[in-house]
Each structure stands twice: as C-alpha cells, then as structure tokens.
Design an enzyme around this catalytic site. Structure first.
Site, PDB file in Angstrom:
ATOM      1  N   LYS A  93       0.896  -1.250   0.353  1.00  0.00           N
ATOM      2  CA  LYS A  93       0.313  -0.100   0.343  1.00  0.00           C
ATOM      3  C   LYS A  93       0.651   1.195   0.242  1.00  0.00           C
ATOM      4  O   LYS A  93       0.938   1.837  -1.232  1.00  0.00           O
ATOM      5  CB  LYS A  93      -1.221   0.096   1.701  1.00  0.00           C
ATOM      6  CG  LYS A  93      -1.916   1.525   0.964  1.00  0.00           C
ATOM      7  CD  LYS A  93      -2.587   1.288   2.502  1.00  0.00           C
ATOM      8  CE  LYS A  93      -3.887  -0.216   2.188  1.00  0.00           C
ATOM      9  NZ  LYS A  93      -4.638  -0.601   3.529  1.00  0.00           N
ATOM     10  N   ARG A 151      -3.660   3.176   8.469  1.00  0.00           N
ATOM     11  CA  ARG A 151      -3.709   2.191   8.409  1.00  0.00           C
ATOM     12  C   ARG A 151      -2.526   0.668   8.073  1.00  0.00           C
ATOM     13  O   ARG A 151      -1.194   1.138   7.798  1.00  0.00           O
ATOM     14  CB  ARG A 151      -4.079   1.755   6.880  1.00  0.00           C
ATOM     15  CG  ARG A 151      -5.498   3.027   6.754  1.00  0.00           C
ATOM     16  CD  ARG A 151      -5.769   2.868   4.986  1.00  0.00           C
ATOM     17  NE  ARG A 151      -6.555   4.034   5.001  1.00  0.00           N
ATOM     18  CZ  ARG A 151      -7.890   3.685   4.888  1.00  0.00           C
ATOM     19  NH1 ARG A 151      -8.590   2.469   5.037  1.00  0.00           N
ATOM     20  NH2 ARG A 151      -8.936   4.512   4.722  1.00  0.00           N
ATOM     21  N   GLY A 163      -8.600  -6.870   5.003  1.00  0.00           N
ATOM     22  CA  GLY A 163      -9.631  -7.106   6.497  1.00  0.00           C
ATOM     23  C   GLY A 163      -8.800  -7.486   7.625  1.00  0.00           C
ATOM     24  O   GLY A 163      -8.998  -7.649   8.510  1.00  0.00           O
ATOM     25  N   MET A 179      -5.607  -6.852   9.523  1.00  0.00           N
ATOM     26  CA  MET A 179      -5.237  -6.167   9.848  1.00  0.00           C
ATOM     27  C   MET A 179      -5.994  -4.919  10.773  1.00  0.00           C
ATOM     28  O   MET A 179      -6.849  -4.839  10.085  1.00  0.00           O
ATOM     29  CB  MET A 179      -3.699  -5.713   9.333  1.00  0.00           C
ATOM     30  CG  MET A 179      -2.884  -6.835   9.302  1.00  0.00           C
ATOM     31  SD  MET A 179      -1.433  -6.437   9.098  1.00  0.00           S
ATOM     32  CE  MET A 179      -1.193  -6.414   8.171  1.00  0.00           C
ATOM     33  N   ARG A 227      -3.854  -0.961  -6.140  1.00  0.00           N
ATOM     34  CA  ARG A 227      -3.036  -2.000  -5.689  1.00  0.00           C
ATOM     35  C   ARG A 227      -3.714  -3.472  -7.200  1.00  0.00           C
ATOM     36  O   ARG A 227      -5.248  -3.329  -7.584  1.00  0.00           O
ATOM     37  CB  ARG A 227      -3.385  -3.234  -4.312  1.00  0.00           C
ATOM     38  CG  ARG A 227      -4.539  -3.714  -4.237  1.00  0.00           C
ATOM     39  CD  ARG A 227      -4.932  -4.054  -3.067  1.00  0.00           C
ATOM     40  NE  ARG A 227      -6.541  -3.930  -2.723  1.00  0.00           N
ATOM     41  CZ  ARG A 227      -6.893  -4.633  -1.896  1.00  0.00           C
ATOM     42  NH1 ARG A 227      -6.176  -4.504  -0.641  1.00  0.00           N
ATOM     43  NH2 ARG A 227      -8.271  -4.624  -1.390  1.00  0.00           N
ATOM     44  N   HIS A 273     -15.329  -7.646   2.295  1.00  0.00           N
ATOM     45  CA  HIS A 273     -14.697  -9.155   2.761  1.00  0.00           C
ATOM     46  C   HIS A 273     -14.790 -10.570   2.087  1.00  0.00           C
ATOM     47  O   HIS A 273     -13.793 -11.071   1.519  1.00  0.00           O
ATOM     48  CB  HIS A 273     -15.090  -9.263   4.181  1.00  0.00           C
ATOM     49  CG  HIS A 273     -13.972  -9.453   4.688  1.00  0.00           C
ATOM     50  ND1 HIS A 273     -14.584 -11.253   4.970  1.00  0.00           N
ATOM     51  CD2 HIS A 273     -12.123 -10.223   5.370  1.00  0.00           C
ATOM     52  CE1 HIS A 273     -13.254 -12.507   5.596  1.00  0.00           C
ATOM     53  NE2 HIS A 273     -12.945 -11.337   5.732  1.00  0.00           N
ATOM     54  N   SER A 298      12.176 -41.863 -11.331  1.00  0.00           N
ATOM     55  CA  SER A 298      11.190 -40.849 -10.988  1.00  0.00           C
ATOM     56  C   SER A 298      12.001 -40.659  -9.794  1.00  0.00           C
ATOM     57  O   SER A 298      10.884 -41.765  -8.747  1.00  0.00           O
ATOM     58  CB  SER A 298       9.714 -41.694 -11.445  1.00  0.00           C
ATOM     59  OG  SER A 298       8.615 -40.742 -11.561  1.00  0.00           O
ATOM     60  N   CYS A 316       6.415 -37.830  -9.806  1.00  0.00           N
ATOM     61  CA  CYS A 316       5.873 -38.411  -9.833  1.00  0.00           C
ATOM     62  C   CYS A 316       5.432 -38.193  -7.945  1.00  0.00           C
ATOM     63  O   CYS A 316       3.971 -38.540  -8.207  1.00  0.00           O
ATOM     64  CB  CYS A 316       5.263 -39.339  -9.985  1.00  0.00           C
ATOM     65  SG  CYS A 316       6.566 -41.175  -9.288  1.00  0.00           S
ATOM     66  N   TYR A 353      10.029 -33.843 -16.779  1.00  0.00           N
ATOM     67  CA  TYR A 353       8.830 -34.028 -16.607  1.00  0.00           C
ATOM     68  C   TYR A 353       8.374 -34.166 -15.444  1.00  0.00           C
ATOM     69  O   TYR A 353       9.386 -34.306 -14.721  1.00  0.00           O
ATOM     70  CB  TYR A 353       8.125 -34.849 -17.722  1.00  0.00           C
ATOM     71  CG  TYR A 353       7.833 -36.324 -16.394  1.00  0.00           C
ATOM     72  CD1 TYR A 353       7.644 -36.876 -16.002  1.00  0.00           C
ATOM     73  CD2 TYR A 353       9.000 -37.287 -17.214  1.00  0.00           C
ATOM     74  CE1 TYR A 353       7.190 -38.070 -14.886  1.00  0.00           C
ATOM     75  CE2 TYR A 353       9.316 -38.966 -16.505  1.00  0.00           C
ATOM     76  CZ  TYR A 353       9.116 -39.314 -15.534  1.00  0.00           C
ATOM     77  OH  TYR A 353       8.602 -40.161 -15.219  1.00  0.00           O
TER      78      TYR A 353
HETATM   79  C1  PEP Z   1       5.737 -41.618  -3.737  1.00  0.00           C
HETATM   80  O1  PEP Z   1       6.588 -41.991  -2.944  1.00  0.00           O
HETATM   81  O2  PEP Z   1       6.521 -40.490  -3.910  1.00  0.00           O
HETATM   82  C2  PEP Z   1       4.429 -41.899  -4.693  1.00  0.00           C
HETATM   83  C3  PEP Z   1       4.336 -41.358  -6.674  1.00  0.00           C
HETATM   84  O3  PEP Z   1       4.499 -42.949  -4.578  1.00  0.00           O
HETATM   85  P1  PEP Z   1       3.199 -43.768  -3.146  1.00  0.00           P
HETATM   86  O4  PEP Z   1       2.538 -42.138  -3.576  1.00  0.00           O
HETATM   87  O5  PEP Z   1       2.225 -44.486  -4.441  1.00  0.00           O
HETATM   88  O6  PEP Z   1       3.920 -43.939  -2.060  1.00  0.00           O
END
Ligand code: PEP
Ligand code: MG
Length: 914
Positions: A49, A119, A128, A130, A369, A487, A802, A869, A889
């Site tokens: 601000k 403020r 809102g 603070m 803002r 709000h 992975s 993953c 990936y």
């Molecule tokens: C992990 O451990 O990150 C994973 C993808 O396997 P899970 O969650 O099935 O143990």
C-alpha cells in the site's frame, strides 16, 4: 547525428540521475518515509500500500498526503519485545509537520484540524486482516475546528468523533480492556437511539451525536479508569503500535499460513491525511476495479456509496450502489475517476483495484493495487491484454497464478431448471456449491472441511475477517448484506469459494440466527440442504447436482502460450482409462505414474487378490495369479489405447499385502463375538491368522515395494506379463505403445538388479509368445534417501528415475505420512517448518538429495530420463524447483495438469530472465 548524440547524452545523464536516485533511496535509512519519497519498487520496505501511494503521488494523482512507517520498524518492534524504537515519534513528528505544510492544516488544531487515517500495509495484501484507525487527531478542541472546516456541520463532526472514539478504543485498547469492544459501543448507540425514539443513524442531529460522544467518554473512563486520550500524538503512537500488534493477530496468522506469506516480513503503517466522503450529497466513497474481477470482462466494475466513508463500503454494512450510478449522479467526477483508473492500469500494466473518496466534489485516490480476481478473470484479462497489444505473451503467462487455473476449472450446477429458486443476491464468487446450511463460522469449522468433513454452506448477515476459518471450511458462502467488494466477496474469490453476497431476500435474526426465511415463505434451518450458484447469484432449496467446469477459449489460448515457453514435460498420475483420457484432454503428455495396486482393490479383483495372499501353497497362489493376469492385461490395454503414442510409466505393486486384507482389529472383534456366541467360521479364523502374520509395526518401512517383488516374485511377474502382453496386443492394433516399467522403493542397486533380471526374462518370454517386440524399459523410483545418495550406481541399471517425493519426504524427515497430521499444523503455525513439506518440496533437504541424485545419475547415464511423480508434481513452487533441477517431466493428478503446464512455463521464463 547530433540529435542522436544529444539523445545518448541525455540518456546517460538520465541514467546517472536514476542511479543517484537509487543510491539515495537505498541509502535512505529513514524509518519514516513521506509518500513523495517512495516508489512502487520499495514494497519490501514500505509495504504494497505504501509503495503504491508513493508511486501514485509521484505520477501526479490526487492522493491525500501522508507518510509510511516502514516494515523494518515492525521487525524492530517485535525484536525489542514489542517496543517502538527510541526516537521514532520524533521522526513521525517531522513527517506530520511536512504534511501540515503540504495541506495547510494542523494536527489537533482548533481551527482547521488535520486528521489522519492509520492503516496497515504489508508487502503482500492481507485484506481486512489487520487494523485501521480513522479520524485520528480528534479531541474536544479539534472538534470545534472540524465543525468550522466543514462549514458548521456539527452533525458530521460529532458523527466522525463518535466513530473515532469507538474505533480507537476497540482497535488499540480492547486487548487490555475487553469491555471496550465495538459491540459494547454499538450497544450504547442502540440504547441512545431507542431513548430518542429514532431508528436510522441518519436521523440523529449534531447535538444527539455530541451527547453520544459524551456517553462514550464516560464509558471509556468506567472501563479504563482514565480519560479518553486527547493528545493527538499519544493517539498516533498508540495506533501505530496497535497496527504492528495486529500483524500477529489470529486471523492474520491464519491468512498468512494459507497464502504461504512469511510471518517475519512485518507490516508497514500508512498515516494519511483524512478526506471525508460523508460530508453530504456531494461526497461519497467507493471501490472500483478497472476490469470485471469476476469474469475478466474489460468493463469498469465497482461500487460506491454516497455520503459515506470508505469503511462503509468495504465492511459490507450498507449495500452499495453500482458504479454506473456515480456516472449518473456526477458525470465530471466519474470521468475523472475513469481517466485516473485507466492511467493506473496503463502504468502498472495490470488490472487495478482502486479505493476513492469524493469530498465536496473533489476526487481523491486513496489506494491502488493489483486487483484480486477469479481464475477465470485472470485468464481472460491476460489473454485480452495481449490481444489489445497492451502486454506480451510472456507477461500474460507470467501474470496468471497457476493456482487460479484450478478455480477456472470450477464446478458448475447441473439442471438448474429443475431447482426451486428461493432467493437471489450478488454473484460474488463463481461456481456452484451444495451443502447443509450453518449459521456461524465456528459451526462451519466444526462440521465442514477440516472438521467433521460434511458439506456446509456458511449463511450469515455479513462475514468479517474473523470468519476466515469458517469460510475455508465451507463449500460456499451466502450473506444477506455487503457488496461484491465486501470482505466475504474478496476472500471468496481469492480462495475460489462459490459465494453470494448482499442477498437481501434472505431474512435472518442477525448474528445469532439459526435459520433464515425467504420471500416465498421458505424457512431454511440449520442442517437443511441448500445450493448456491455463485456465478449467477441464485439460491436453491435442496441439493442440486454439480458438474465439473469446462474450459473457455481463453484458457486454451493461454495454455497454448504456456506450452510455447515451457521446456519441461508434464504427465499425469492416472490409474484408469478414464483418468488417462481426462489427463490427455487437460494436456498431459504421458502417464508418469500408474499405481497398479489400485486395480487390485476393485470389487471383482479383491477376492482373487485375497485368495492369492491366503494361498496355502505355490500351486494355489499361481492359480490366483493366473486368474488375475487377463484382468490386469485388460486394464493395460485400455490405458495403452487411450495413451496412443504417449509414454506410460507403470509402477509394479508397492503397498504391503495386508492393505488388501480386512482391518485386523475389526476382524479380531468379529471372530471374538462369533466365538462368544459359540460359532466358529474356519475361513474367517484362517483369514485372521494371515492378517496377524502379515501385521507390521511400521508398514511404511516394511515388506513393500521391491522387497515384496523379491519375497513374492509371482505378483510382479504376472504384472510384467500383463504389461508386455497388453502392449503387444495394442501394438498389433496399429497404435504406438511406450511402456516404462517402474520398480518402487529401491534403496540398494542389488535390489534393482535382482528384480530387473527376473522381470527382463518374463518380458522377453511374453514378447516371444506374442510374436511382437515392444519398446519397454525398466526404471526405478527414487524414494529412499539411500537411493538418492547412490544414484551413480543405480542409474547404470535404470533407463529412468521418477522421484517419489511422498516417500522421499517421509523418509528424509523421518516422519510418517500417515501420522504427521497432529504435529505438522502446529509446526507450521510456529514456523518450525515454514511450509508443509508434504505440499511443497523442501528444497534444502529433500531437494538437495534430488540434486545429488540428478547430478550423479546424469554423470554415468547422460540419457537417463528423470521425472517426479509425488504429489509435489502438481504444486507450482515444486514444479519450478523441478525445472531448475532439469527434470524431463513432472507428473501430477489430471486436474492439476494445467497448473503444472503453466508453472513449468513460468519457470522457463524466469530461467530466461523474462
Ligand atoms: C511417492 O512416494 O512419491 C509416490 C508417488 O508413491 P506413493 O505415493 O504411491 O507411495
Ligand atoms: Mg512411494
């Protein structure tokens, strides 16, 4: 040529001036900055601000003068045991003198007093959460000056005074004197009006407001044993302290936790000369957005209240008028406002949220803002700004928060024509929500998300920042008062909570309501099902069906741009052909994790899986596996067909076998009850014995993953036969199948070599039987710290890694994924962990292991494919970290694929420095 040289010279001079300016600014150790001394880049020091007030002042907008006490002072305040630094008030006095000179008024003056608003303003907005004090500087002498200055308007002056006494007491002293709460003062006002026989505040005369001020002061003395402070500087010092204190109030802490804002950055305090929107019909206050914050449409969107102070608009106590009414009432001021608004949008190259006040026909801009917006609006604004030639595609991709995309994929109501409409209100937060009506924030928290887990709709007169907990626990919010900028509306949009505000059709008994009624005579009691359509502003009786949202054309355009910039791939975690299809529709480029055990849990397979586990001998076990083989193969056929040409990582069975058996305690209870009744079920007893035999003290560290493949090789051999068989079959259908077979929970190279050698044999045999070659490959998950540390060995045997960051986080921290709940929340609240490491990768610990693993793996196997993953694969910050690591990936749940695509693009742009 000369002009060119002159130009160059001018540039050189200019840049020297700029450098000098930077030098002066960066060497300005002041704790108090006048607005004209700051600029928008100084958000860390002046708060968002304060930095914007400075910027607006410097580009010539009509900003009431003032100054900012820096965030560093807030840090000092806490570091020194909640004490303002010595000498701060001397600096404040100098700044006040400067403001006095700028506007020709004097603080505490009896002729023409200067009044301030005080403020909060942190680097990141905490709307809102603070505290704020208005009309500061009033006392029994200054009030005569205010009456004079307002042309003898005693009504206005005493109304301002009573607001100040209440606000100052409530904000700065309630912690020490709980009786001084706003509610206490409101009660006195209600009694006062009742005695006078008046209902509306507007009916009270100046004398009547004056009498109320006297009563307030008596009340103050009763509560505190001393007079209301009349020294303006004492008022100011107390208020600055109160704002710093409010940085650590409960709701501000909850908000920062939710928004991942650091607790250590502190807030600045903005002290700004007051302008009055309640000086009559030629005055007013409002809030506006330069584009529609709900839909993103390029139209002015806002609200204003004539003859009112800004707080009345924001607090949602009176329902404001549409901004278009201002155009009708006062075209000149409206045009001036729009010109300034567009100027700000152009200056900041983003949609702006602007607070303004009109004092006796003169416009003031009090704040600007970057406007909060729904995910849908964010996408539309970004795309349209590119089409308008206003910003670049890169900027568009960078300006949309990845989490906002999730909002854009909001659920919608189905079959609304069949629903019974009971009320209408303002469509403040889009999306459909169904739940049981509850009437207090506490009840919502108790019954809703994080509590009993029921779907609830929080119904109330209005919401205050204290209701944040209840709002976050609810599916939707419905308020009878307040506008689209109240709000409730701001919070709802930010968190993607479907919300209807200003629903005057809904009649409640104020704050202690347990039901509401609507014009058609419907009474909705606590626990009754209702449905709200936050996109249209319609309330339905009962529970309507909800369908997931589709994507707009703008969504596709933005995603297309994101894909142009991103360099890292995005895959999905998907276990079924349906999930695979959804993932592709959302832009997944492959499956990064197919958890095969989920297939075992389906109703038709579980009995066979159990037979396999309970087998008395190898022959019985093989029999069950032979039954499972064609079923598993069909699963893979479905997935490979859906993923034609895209890689599919299939993980072999991972969880401990007892997860496929009934719960040990429940089963033991059943057997005991049966035995006490003289019954004896031999099969059940055998099952219990097996369950007991497989029971582990710590299953997450027990017989699972590749350990299971070594002890019971039959299961994974069947799985590999199913994968390679299905791949051969789908290849013969003319599709391209790219199976990646993933061996989980490897911690030692020998585990991988052992399992891989065995399964390679099965894969070859299956290919031979099918008469078709399949380009399968074997890889592993990196989930055990030892695997990360020995990646140079493991990578020689694996075609891909992975990172299973769910397990890797669990094992790196030595905390159980299943049992961390009770301490994780307190840890985060106390900032022992800044962030939940199960949500966002802990870059210094887990991330370091990943870095070691990536470097070592690539050093021995430069072509190794690297991905992630764990759940972190869909978390924007973690995606950015993975991009830095150079992973090929990320893989996440299908719904988060767009989020990951956008985060990956932003990471690539950040890496390029654009
Ligand atoms: C992990 O451990 O990150 C994973 C993808 O396997 P899970 O969650 O099935 O143990
Ligand atoms: Mg795992």
């Amino acid at each position: 040529m000369r002009t060119f040289l002159r130009g160059l010279k001018r540039c050189a001079i200019l840049s020297r001036v700029q450098i000098l300016e930077e030098f002066v600014l960066s060497n300005n150790n002041n704790r108090v900055w006048l607005f004209r001394e700051g600029k928008k880049e100084l958000k860390d020091l002046l708060g968002g601000k304060g930095a914007n007030l400075a910027e607006m002042t410097n580009i010539g907008l009509p900003v009431p003068p003032g100054f900012t006490v820096t965030t560093e002072v807030c840090t000092e305040y806490y570091a020194s045991g909640k004490k303002l630094p010595d000498g701060l008030m001397d600096d404040v006095k100098k700044a006040v003198a400067d403001v006095e000179q700028a506007i020709g008024k004097k603080f505490g003056d009896t002729q023409n007093p200067l009044l301030f608003s005080v403020r909060s303003g942190a680097k990141f907005s905490l709307p809102g959460m603070m505290d704020t004090v208005l009309n500061l500087g009033l006392n029994d002498d200054a009030i005569t000056g205010l009456i004079n200055a307002s042309g003898g308007n005693a009504r206005f002056a005493y109304d301002s005074y009573r607001r100040f006494i209440m606000m100052f007491s409530d904000i700065t002293l309630k912690a020490d004197y709980p009786g001084l709460s706003k509610e206490g003062f409101e009660r006195i006002l209600t009694d006062h009006k009742a005695k006078l026989g008046k209902e509306a505040d507007t009916e009270l005369t100046g004398d009547e407001w004056k009498a109320l001020c006297d009563t307030y002061k008596v009340f103050f003395k009763e509560q505190t044993g001393r007079d209301f402070p009349s020294d303006p500087y004492e008022q100011l010092e107390t208020s600055i302290t109160a704002v710093f204190r409010s940085w650590n109030n409960e709701r501000a802490i909850i908000y920062r936790n939710k928004e991942k804002i650091s607790h250590s950055i502190g807030t600045a305090v903005n002290v700004q000369s007051m302008v009055f929107g309640n000086l009559g019909d030629d005055s007013g206050s409002g809030v506006m957005f330069t584009r529609n914050a709900a839909t993103g449409e390029n139209v002015i969107y806002g609200e204003y209240l004539p003859n009112a102070q800004g707080e009345d608009v924001v607090a949602g106590v009176r329902t404001p008028l549409e901004i278009a009414e201002l155009e009708r009432d006062n075209k000149t001021i409206y045009d001036e406002l729009i010109t300034n608004a567009k100027r700000l949008e152009d200056h900041y190259k983003d949609m702006q949220d602007i607070e303004f006040t009109i004092e006796k026909n003169k416009l003031f801009i009090l704040q600007c803002r970057s406007g909060k917006r729904t995910g849908t609006a964010a996408i539309r604004i970004a795309v349209e700004m590119v089409n308008e030639g206003f910003i670049t595609k890169e900027k568009a991709v960078a300006m949309v928060a990845p989490s906002g995309l999730e909002q854009a994929l909001h659920p919608r109501l189905k079959n609304t024509a069949a629903g019974k409409v009971i009320a209408k209100g303002l469509n403040a937060g889009p999306g459909g929500a169904v739940g049981k009506a509850v009437f207090s924030s506490d009840k919502a928290a108790e019954m809703g998300k994080g509590g009993a887990g029921e779907a609830v709709i929080l119904c109330s007169q209005e919401t205050t920042p204290d209701d944040l907990k209840g709002m976050l626990a609810a599916q939707g919010v419905l308020t009878s008062r307040g506008g689209r900028t109240s709000h409730a509306a701001l919070v709802a949009r930010q968190f993607g909570i479907p919300t209807i505000c200003g629903c005057s059709d809904m009649k409640t008994d104020g704050h202690h309501a347990t039901s509401f009624s609507t014009p058609d005579g419907t009474i909705v009691k606590e626990g009754d099902w209702i449905t709200i359509d936050g996109t249209e502003g319609i309330v339905y009786l009962g529970a309507l069906e909800v369908e997931p949202a589709g994507q707009s054309g703008d969504f596709g355009t933005l995603m297309g741009w994101a894909d142009e910039f991103r360099t890292m791939g995005v895959r999905a975690n998907a276990d079924t052909p349906d999930q695979a299809a959804e993932a592709i529709a959302l832009g997944a480029e492959g499956i990064g994790l197919c958890r095969t055990e989920h297939m075992f849990l389906e109703e038709d397979r579980l009995p066979i899986v159990r037979r396999m586990i309970l087998a008395d001998n190898e022959e019985q076990r093989q029999g069950a596996l032979d039954e499972l083989l064609p079923i598993q193969r069909e699963d893979f056929v479905g997935i490979f067909r859906a993923m034609d040409g895209k890689p599919v990582t299939v993980r072999l069975i991972d969880p401990p076998l007892h997860e496929f058996l009934p719960n040990q305690i429940e089963l033991a209870k059943e057997v005991a009850v049966e035995q006490s009744q003289g019954k004896s079920d031999a099969a059940k007893i055998k099952l219990l014995n097996k369950v007991n035999e497989l029971h582990e003290q710590n299953p997450m560290l027990g017989l699972r993953g590749c350990r299971l493949s070594i002890v019971f090789p039959g299961i994974v051999e069947m799985q590999v036969a199913a994968i390679v068989g299905a791949a051969a079959q789908v290849t013969k259908e003319g599709k391209t199948v790219l199976p990646e077979i993933m061996i989980p929970l490897v911690g030692h190279i020998n585990e991988l070599t052992y399992v891989k050698n065995d399964l390679e044999r099965v894969a070859k045999a299956t290919q031979g039987k099918e008469g078709t070659e399949v380009p399968y490959m074997f890889g592993t998950m990196i989930e055990v710290p030892r695997a990360a540390l020995t990646s140079a060995e493991i990578a020689q045997e694996a075609a891909f890694f992975s990172f299973g960051t769910n397990d890797l986080t669990q094992m790196t921290y030595g905390m159980s994924r299943d049992d961390a709940g009770p301490f994780l929340m307190p840890y985060i609240a106390k900032e022992i962990y800044k962030e939940d490491p199960t949500v966002s990768i802990d870059t210094t610990g887990v991330g370091r292991l990943m870095q070691i693993s990536v470097d070592d793996a690539r050093s021995v196997n430069p072509n190794i494919k690297l991905g992630i993953c764990g759940e972190h694969g869909g978390d924007p910050d973690s995606v950015k970290f993975c991009n830095k690591l150079g992973l090929n990936y990320v893989s996440c749940s299908p719904k988060r694929v767009p989020v990951a695509r956008l985060a990956a693009a932003q990471a690539a742009l950040e890496a390029k420095g654009s």
